[in-house]
Design an enzyme around this catalytic site. Structure first.
Site, PDB file in Angstrom:
ATOM      1  N   LYS A  54       6.102  -0.936   0.081  1.00 28.87           N
ATOM      2  CA  LYS A  54       5.094   0.118   0.262  1.00 28.87           C
ATOM      3  C   LYS A  54       4.391   0.405  -1.065  1.00 28.87           C
ATOM      4  CE  LYS A  54       7.597   2.029   4.174  1.00 28.87           C
ATOM      5  NZ  LYS A  54       8.559   2.997   4.690  1.00 28.87           N
ATOM      6  N   GLN A  98      12.113   8.088   2.571  1.00 27.58           N
ATOM      7  CA  GLN A  98      12.572   6.890   3.282  1.00 27.58           C
ATOM      8  C   GLN A  98      13.823   7.218   4.109  1.00 27.58           C
ATOM      9  OE1 GLN A  98      10.944   3.842   3.304  1.00 27.58           O
ATOM     10  NE2 GLN A  98      12.422   3.256   4.874  1.00 27.58           N
ATOM     11  N   ASP A 121       4.143   9.940   6.996  1.00 25.40           N
ATOM     12  CA  ASP A 121       5.009   9.194   7.918  1.00 25.40           C
ATOM     13  C   ASP A 121       4.919   9.754   9.335  1.00 25.40           C
ATOM     14  OD1 ASP A 121       6.320   6.890   7.286  1.00 25.40           O
ATOM     15  OD2 ASP A 121       8.133   7.851   6.495  1.00 25.40           O
TER      16      ASP A 121
END
Ligand code: NDP
Length: 293
Positions: A54, A98, A121
């Site tokens: 990412k 994450q 996200d």
């Protein structure tokens, strides 16, 4: 029939190019460079790879990324304090924690602490809740599910009025994909590990999205001729002929199902590349929201 290949790699590359161009344009206009903070807790090797990829993708399109690698024993208070600091930092437009987090941490509380306008996200409970509500729109849509929808739209599938079947009901893929399909006016059936008569339900699908993590689970006989198939699953299977001793397959028996489907996404090269492309797009969107704040 030979199915049309839904090329996620090409679509993801195009989206990355569009994001890069939009960022260049922002900078020319004197606007801020979009910033993404990645927060990784612990030593999960797969998570480390995802976060690295990412960050690399951010650099390629001109997003400034800052990585926070916290030790496994980080406390709930410490993690939430970092999120609050990032919420208040104007150079950071997107915050990506994450998942999965180590077991002692409360994932929902951490996700809830993220500012809604920085939730790139799309996992904040309010964003997910809005996905489930008629007439409400989330600020951000989770990246993998959003990528599935882009691929479906580009494949030419008629979503409105279609019978869609989603295999899997996880928070990160199955459930949000199902909610997005409902929003797009499909009639949706969700299949999970307790579902009876799975082949029969799958056979009713004009649109099939699989996210169960079971190698080549869906067989040709289960698939309605002319169906649109999006395979999210990523599974390692032993292959002595492969360099690493394994190869990646999806949840769908690709070769045989491509004989009956209208269109199908491959693994690898289908949904996988779309996840990061959608994250970049969401981060750009977050920067645009901050412009108007
Ligand atoms: P989870 O393990 O969180 O969820 C799996 C879901 O599949 C659950 O709802 C489970 O049912 C259901 N399921 C499992 N086995 C069966 C079965 N035999 N029959 C019917 N349903 C079953 O997985 P994720 O959603 O996180 O991931 C799913 C797959 O997608 C994985 O292969 C993963 O690697 C891949 N993935 C790919 C991404 C990408 O391309 N970028 C991103 C994220 C995931 P129940 O709820 O009853 O337990």
């Amino acid at each position: 029939m030979k199915a049309k290949l839904i090329d996620g790699k090409a679509t993801a590359e195009r989206i990355r190019g569009e994001v890069k161009q939009a960022i260049n344009q922002r900078l020319l206009e004197g606007k801020s460079q979009p910033g993404l903070a990645t927060v990784l807790v612990g030593e999960n090797p797969a998570s480390k790879v995802y976060v690295r990829n990412k960050q690399k993708a951010c650099a390629e399109v001109g997003i400034h990324s800052v990585g926070y690698n916290l030790p496994e024993e980080t406390s709930q208070e410490e993690l939430e304090a970092l999120v609050r600091t990032l919420n208040a930092d104007p150079a950071i437009n997107g915050i990506l924690v994450q998942l999965p987090l180590p077991k002692h941490l409360d994932e929902e509380k951490v996700l809830t602490a993220i500012d809604l306008t920085k939730d790139v996200d799309g996992f904040h409970p309010v964003n997910i809740g809005r996905l489930a509500q008629k007439g409400r729109e989330p600020v951000f849509v989770p990246c993998t599910p959003a990528g599935c929808m882009v691929l479906l739209e580009e494949s030419g599938a008629q979503i409105s009025g279609a019978n869609a079947v989603v295999l899997g009901r996880s928070n990160i893929v199955g459930m949000p994909v199902a909610l997005l399909l409902v929003k797009a006016d499909a009639t949706v059936t969700i299949v999970h590990s307790r579902t009876k008569n799975i082949p029969e339900i799958v056979r009713s699908a004009d649109i099939l999205v699989t996210a169960i993590g079971q190698p080549e689970f869906v067989k040709k006989e289960w698939v309605k001729p002319g169906a649109y198939v999006i395979d999210v699953g990523i599974n390692q299977v032993d292959d002595p002929n492969a360099k690493r001793g394994y190869r990646l397959v999806g949840d769908v028996a690709f070769d045989e199902v491509s004989e009956v489907a209208a269109a199908i996404s491959p693994v690898p090269g289908g949904v996988g590349p779309m996840t990061i492309a959608m994250l970049l797009r969401n981060t750009l969107h977050a920067a645009q929201l901050a412009d108007n704040a």
